[in-house]
Design a protein around this motif. Structure first.
Motif, PDB file in Angstrom:
ATOM      1  N   THR A  16       0.845  -1.188   0.000  1.00  0.00           N
ATOM      2  CA  THR A  16       0.000   0.000   0.000  1.00  0.00           C
ATOM      3  C   THR A  16       0.879   1.236   0.000  1.00  0.00           C
ATOM      4  O   THR A  16       1.751   1.399   0.845  1.00  0.00           O
ATOM      5  CB  THR A  16      -0.911   0.004   1.246  1.00  0.00           C
ATOM      6  OG1 THR A  16      -0.092  -0.099   2.410  1.00  0.00           O
ATOM      7  CG2 THR A  16      -1.877  -1.165   1.216  1.00  0.00           C
ATOM      8  N   THR A  48     -14.543   6.869  -2.836  1.00  0.00           N
ATOM      9  CA  THR A  48     -14.130   5.506  -2.496  1.00  0.00           C
ATOM     10  C   THR A  48     -14.385   4.556  -3.655  1.00  0.00           C
ATOM     11  O   THR A  48     -13.545   3.713  -3.987  1.00  0.00           O
ATOM     12  CB  THR A  48     -14.873   5.020  -1.240  1.00  0.00           C
ATOM     13  OG1 THR A  48     -14.643   5.930  -0.162  1.00  0.00           O
ATOM     14  CG2 THR A  48     -14.408   3.639  -0.839  1.00  0.00           C
ATOM     15  N   ARG A  72     -11.683   5.244  -6.238  1.00  0.00           N
ATOM     16  CA  ARG A  72     -10.268   5.154  -5.881  1.00  0.00           C
ATOM     17  C   ARG A  72      -9.877   3.848  -5.218  1.00  0.00           C
ATOM     18  O   ARG A  72      -8.710   3.437  -5.315  1.00  0.00           O
ATOM     19  CB  ARG A  72      -9.893   6.314  -4.957  1.00  0.00           C
ATOM     20  CG  ARG A  72     -10.050   7.673  -5.604  1.00  0.00           C
ATOM     21  CD  ARG A  72      -9.850   8.785  -4.603  1.00  0.00           C
ATOM     22  NE  ARG A  72     -10.089  10.107  -5.195  1.00  0.00           N
ATOM     23  CZ  ARG A  72     -10.116  11.235  -4.515  1.00  0.00           C
ATOM     24  NH1 ARG A  72      -9.916  11.218  -3.201  1.00  0.00           N
ATOM     25  NH2 ARG A  72     -10.349  12.390  -5.127  1.00  0.00           N
ATOM     26  N   ASP A  73     -10.812   3.199  -4.521  1.00  0.00           N
ATOM     27  CA  ASP A  73     -10.499   1.928  -3.873  1.00  0.00           C
ATOM     28  C   ASP A  73     -10.370   0.851  -4.952  1.00  0.00           C
ATOM     29  O   ASP A  73     -11.342   0.511  -5.627  1.00  0.00           O
ATOM     30  CB  ASP A  73     -11.589   1.561  -2.869  1.00  0.00           C
ATOM     31  CG  ASP A  73     -11.206   0.355  -2.022  1.00  0.00           C
ATOM     32  OD1 ASP A  73     -10.292  -0.390  -2.421  1.00  0.00           O
ATOM     33  OD2 ASP A  73     -11.837   0.140  -0.974  1.00  0.00           O
ATOM     34  N   ARG A  82     -12.789  -2.137  -4.713  1.00  0.00           N
ATOM     35  CA  ARG A  82     -14.127  -1.864  -5.238  1.00  0.00           C
ATOM     36  C   ARG A  82     -14.106  -1.764  -6.763  1.00  0.00           C
ATOM     37  O   ARG A  82     -15.061  -2.177  -7.436  1.00  0.00           O
ATOM     38  CB  ARG A  82     -14.679  -0.576  -4.638  1.00  0.00           C
ATOM     39  CG  ARG A  82     -14.985  -0.666  -3.158  1.00  0.00           C
ATOM     40  CD  ARG A  82     -16.007   0.386  -2.766  1.00  0.00           C
ATOM     41  NE  ARG A  82     -16.100   0.566  -1.333  1.00  0.00           N
ATOM     42  CZ  ARG A  82     -16.973   1.358  -0.734  1.00  0.00           C
ATOM     43  NH1 ARG A  82     -17.817   2.064  -1.472  1.00  0.00           N
ATOM     44  NH2 ARG A  82     -17.010   1.487   0.564  1.00  0.00           N
ATOM     45  N   SER A  94     -16.114  -3.620   4.990  1.00  0.00           N
ATOM     46  CA  SER A  94     -14.937  -3.376   4.146  1.00  0.00           C
ATOM     47  C   SER A  94     -14.279  -2.035   4.445  1.00  0.00           C
ATOM     48  O   SER A  94     -13.116  -1.826   4.097  1.00  0.00           O
ATOM     49  CB  SER A  94     -15.337  -3.433   2.669  1.00  0.00           C
ATOM     50  OG  SER A  94     -16.258  -2.388   2.363  1.00  0.00           O
ATOM     51  N   ASP A  95     -15.003  -1.128   5.093  1.00  0.00           N
ATOM     52  CA  ASP A  95     -14.427   0.176   5.454  1.00  0.00           C
ATOM     53  C   ASP A  95     -13.696   0.157   6.786  1.00  0.00           C
ATOM     54  O   ASP A  95     -13.081   1.152   7.176  1.00  0.00           O
ATOM     55  CB  ASP A  95     -15.528   1.238   5.506  1.00  0.00           C
ATOM     56  CG  ASP A  95     -15.963   1.658   4.116  1.00  0.00           C
ATOM     57  OD1 ASP A  95     -15.328   1.213   3.143  1.00  0.00           O
ATOM     58  OD2 ASP A  95     -16.936   2.417   4.007  1.00  0.00           O
ATOM     59  N   PRO A 136      -8.836  -0.302   5.274  1.00  0.00           N
ATOM     60  CA  PRO A 136      -8.206  -0.269   3.936  1.00  0.00           C
ATOM     61  C   PRO A 136      -6.724   0.078   3.955  1.00  0.00           C
ATOM     62  O   PRO A 136      -5.945  -0.487   3.182  1.00  0.00           O
ATOM     63  CB  PRO A 136      -9.031   0.789   3.202  1.00  0.00           C
ATOM     64  CG  PRO A 136     -10.377   0.746   3.849  1.00  0.00           C
ATOM     65  CD  PRO A 136     -10.094   0.467   5.306  1.00  0.00           C
ATOM     66  N   HIS A 137      -6.315   0.989   4.855  1.00  0.00           N
ATOM     67  CA  HIS A 137      -4.902   1.379   4.862  1.00  0.00           C
ATOM     68  C   HIS A 137      -4.010   0.336   5.512  1.00  0.00           C
ATOM     69  O   HIS A 137      -2.779   0.448   5.469  1.00  0.00           O
ATOM     70  CB  HIS A 137      -4.728   2.723   5.580  1.00  0.00           C
ATOM     71  CG  HIS A 137      -5.029   2.673   7.049  1.00  0.00           C
ATOM     72  ND1 HIS A 137      -6.328   2.697   7.540  1.00  0.00           N
ATOM     73  CD2 HIS A 137      -4.219   2.588   8.128  1.00  0.00           C
ATOM     74  CE1 HIS A 137      -6.284   2.635   8.863  1.00  0.00           C
ATOM     75  NE2 HIS A 137      -5.035   2.571   9.250  1.00  0.00           N
ATOM     76  N   SER A 143     -10.001  -9.059   3.248  1.00  0.00           N
ATOM     77  CA  SER A 143     -10.495  -7.936   4.031  1.00  0.00           C
ATOM     78  C   SER A 143     -11.092  -8.355   5.355  1.00  0.00           C
ATOM     79  O   SER A 143     -11.516  -7.528   6.143  1.00  0.00           O
ATOM     80  CB  SER A 143     -11.558  -7.172   3.228  1.00  0.00           C
ATOM     81  OG  SER A 143     -12.619  -8.032   2.881  1.00  0.00           O
TER      82      SER A 143
END
Length: 606
Positions: A253, A279, A282-283, A286, A334-335, A413-414, A423
């Motif tokens: 990452t 999101t 950019r994710d 997703r 997922s967040d 996510p990070h 995840s």
């Protein structure tokens, strides 16, 4: 060897302490389903040995593409855990490979591969002896192919182009497997598997074990040695590739350096919408999920073109919506712990903002896809439009509802490692959640389908009304749940532990509080209920109404005409009954222990 044995002991300890609650239920259910499939594979070795290469090819594809739906596959021991140990990549890969054979999936696959021994025993003692190293090498190939595929996918998800490309390829392959009967019909084979398939699959790595056994039975030792040696060489190459890919997981990452346009939202709901749209764009996980859903819908609907039939093309849009809803089922999970931002913002309508963002990400693409392909087939039909509108509303409502009522704690996510699909720790639960949301979203279109069958174009209004009600009603339930249980949900995502029942409360039982027998019953109902309901019921009824000559594997269409409609109705009722049973078993009302003790005390006092 010491490193490998230590990793095996570590994995055994982790699995022993994690076999509780919902995770145990999913593992038991998966083991039962896998056992049935393995026994069926062994049965083929007795009756239809010619099909073994094709069946083992399916097993291999399951190992390769299963992690797409199962949260990145089994990574009980992650490579990141051993970063500070300083192990050489090849030694680390070897240890992780040995530990990978500890689990349900390898044992089930090993059982299925014993079909090689059954087949060899029928050919003679020599063939049976050759089958033993063949099946062991075959299992190692399956496991390594899975590990390399997951590593490559994780590498692809580090760039936007890679995420889109991986989604397109996965969607194409899985849609082709879902429509494999179309390929058979196109090849002129309406009864069983075409001979060309069994011939081609012998050249795949999944067929080399059977080739070795056959060669040993016929005395062709050069060919047998070539097949076994080929598997050994492939194992060495895959292990080397996996070791090289493991070194790429570090620093997976990276923060983006290019500038970002500032958000100019003036309301809390607008801020949620803007955040979610960013999101979605950019994710990369997703992006992969949305691309996969799109590719699956297009390829699944385009497959009948091989039979010169384009009638299914317009249904690419509804299929895309179904898959998009299923892939984003665990939206809040997922967040990760980002929910604290919402909880610390009074008046933030987080659910409605997420619903709007989901619709903006899915609806335009689905509508354009449906209408443009409908023009090719002569214009949109009322059933198509009604079902599309109902599915859009149903998906927008069920995605947040499922993700707050059946939330599965995920990784921030990070903090995702080199396997971005990983995840959550509860990969079996994620798989079950995906299929549950897929089935429930499809059910929201049933009233629209019935209305258009009875009312024609007037049924489109019913579809639109159904979509609006699902969007508003399910969203309202999700918002109330989030407001009432927000801190508990945040704590669950932070710690991974589900909140305990409040003292004195009388409520619905959580899945992990059910007995093992109830968990197994519920999982069987949820995972197999779709079989009688959709393919054997709804699809068979559609083919019957359209007077299609295709019978494929639809049971009702092989029966006498007077029995076909009763069988179709029975299948639909059976599917609904199975889902109903699963819901009833999973959500039985139960008194908390405190309330029960108070009742007993008051009775004794009386």
């Amino acid at each position: 060897m010491a490193v490998a044995l230590t990793m095996v002991q570590m994995k055994v300890a982790v699995l022993r302490h994690s076999m509780t609650g919902q995770r145990a239920g999913f593992i038991v259910m998966g083991a039962l389903v896998g056992l049935v499939l393995a026994v069926g594979t062994i049965f083929l070795a007795f009756s239809w040995a010619d099909l073994l290469t094709a069946v083992y090819a399916v097993w291999m594809l399951g190992w390769i593409f299963g992690p797409v739906f199962a949260g990145g596959g089994d990574e009980t021991l992650r490579p990141e855990y051993f970063t500070l140990v300083g192990l050489p990549p090849r030694r680390l890969a070897s240890g992780l490979l040995v530990a990978a054979f500890v689990g349900v999936a390898p044992v089930i696959s090993l059982l299925a591969l014993t079909g090689l021994t059954v087949f060899g025993a029928r050919q003679g003692v020599v063939a049976a002896l050759v089958s033993v190293p063949a099946l062991l090498l075959q299992l190692v190939v399956f496991v390594l192919l899975s590990r390399v595929a997951v590593a490559l996918l994780g590498l692809a998800l580090r760039s936007r182009v890679g995420a889109i490309g991986a989604g397109l390829i996965n969607g194409l392959i899985l849609a082709t497997l879902g429509q494999i009967w179309v390929v058979f019909v196109a090849l002129g084979q309406t009864q069983g598997i075409p001979p060309v398939v069994t011939t081609v699959t012998r050249y795949l790595p999944s067929g080399w074990g059977l080739v070795a056994v056959e060669a040993a039975a016929s005395g062709d030792w050069l060919r047998a040695a070539a097949a076994l040696g080929g598997m050994a060489l492939l194992i060495a190459l895959l292990l080397t590739a996996w070791a090289a890919l493991l070194t790429r997981r570090a620093g997976a990452t990276r923060a983006a350096t290019r500038g970002r346009r500032p958000m100019r939202a003036t309301t809390a709901s607008g801020a949620v919408l803007a955040k979610e749209l960013r999101t979605w764009s950019r994710d990369l996980v997703r992006t992969h999920q949305l691309t996969f859903a799109f590719a699956y819908g297009v390829c699944f609907a385009a497959a009948p073109l091989l039979m010169n039939w384009n009638g299914m093309l317009p249904w690419a849009g509804p299929i895309f919506v179904l898959m998009a809803a299923a892939m984003s089922a665990n939206l809040y999970g997922s967040d990760g712990t980002a929910l604290w931002l919402t909880l610390m913002t009074p008046g933030a309508t987080d659910v409605r903002g997420r619903q709007h963002a989901w619709l903006l990400a899915v609806a335009p693409l689905a509508v354009v896809l449906t209408l443009s392909l409908a023009v090719v087939t002569g214009g949109p039909e009322p059933t198509l439009l009604a079902i599309l509108l109902a599915l859009l509303g149903g998906g927008a409502g069920l995605v947040p509802l499922a993700s707050v009522y059946a939330l599965i704690p995920g990784t921030d996510p990070h903090r995702r490692g080199g396997n971005p699909l990983r995840s959550t720790e509860e990969d079996g639960a994620v798989t079950g959640m995906v299929y549950a949301v897929l089935a429930l979203t499809a059910l929201t279109a049933v009233p629209a389908a019935i209305a258009t069958a009875l009312l024609g174009w007037a049924g489109v209004a019913v579809g639109a009304l159904t979509g609006v009600l699902c969007y508003w009603g399910f969203g309202l339930l999700a918002e109330r749940r989030l407001l009432a249980e927000g801190p508990e949900l945040l704590d669950m995502m932070r710690t991974g532990r589900r909140p305990a029942a409040k003292p004195g409360a009388v409520g619905r039982t959580r899945f992990e509080d059910l007995t093992r027998r109830q968990q197994i019953i519920a999982m069987i109902c949820f995972t197999t209920g779709a079989i009688p309901l959709f393919p054997q019921g709804v699809v068979a009824g559609y083919l019957k109404v359209s007077e299609s000559s295709t019978r494929s594997w639809f049971l009702a269409l092989y029966l006498p005409s007077w029995l076909q409609w009763p069988t179709i109705v029975f299948m639909v009722v059976l599917g609904v009954a199975m889902y109903t049973t699963g819901v009833i078993v999973s959500y039985r009302r139960k008194e908390s222990p405190v309330a029960g003790r108070e009742t007993v005390t008051s009775t004794e006092a009386a």
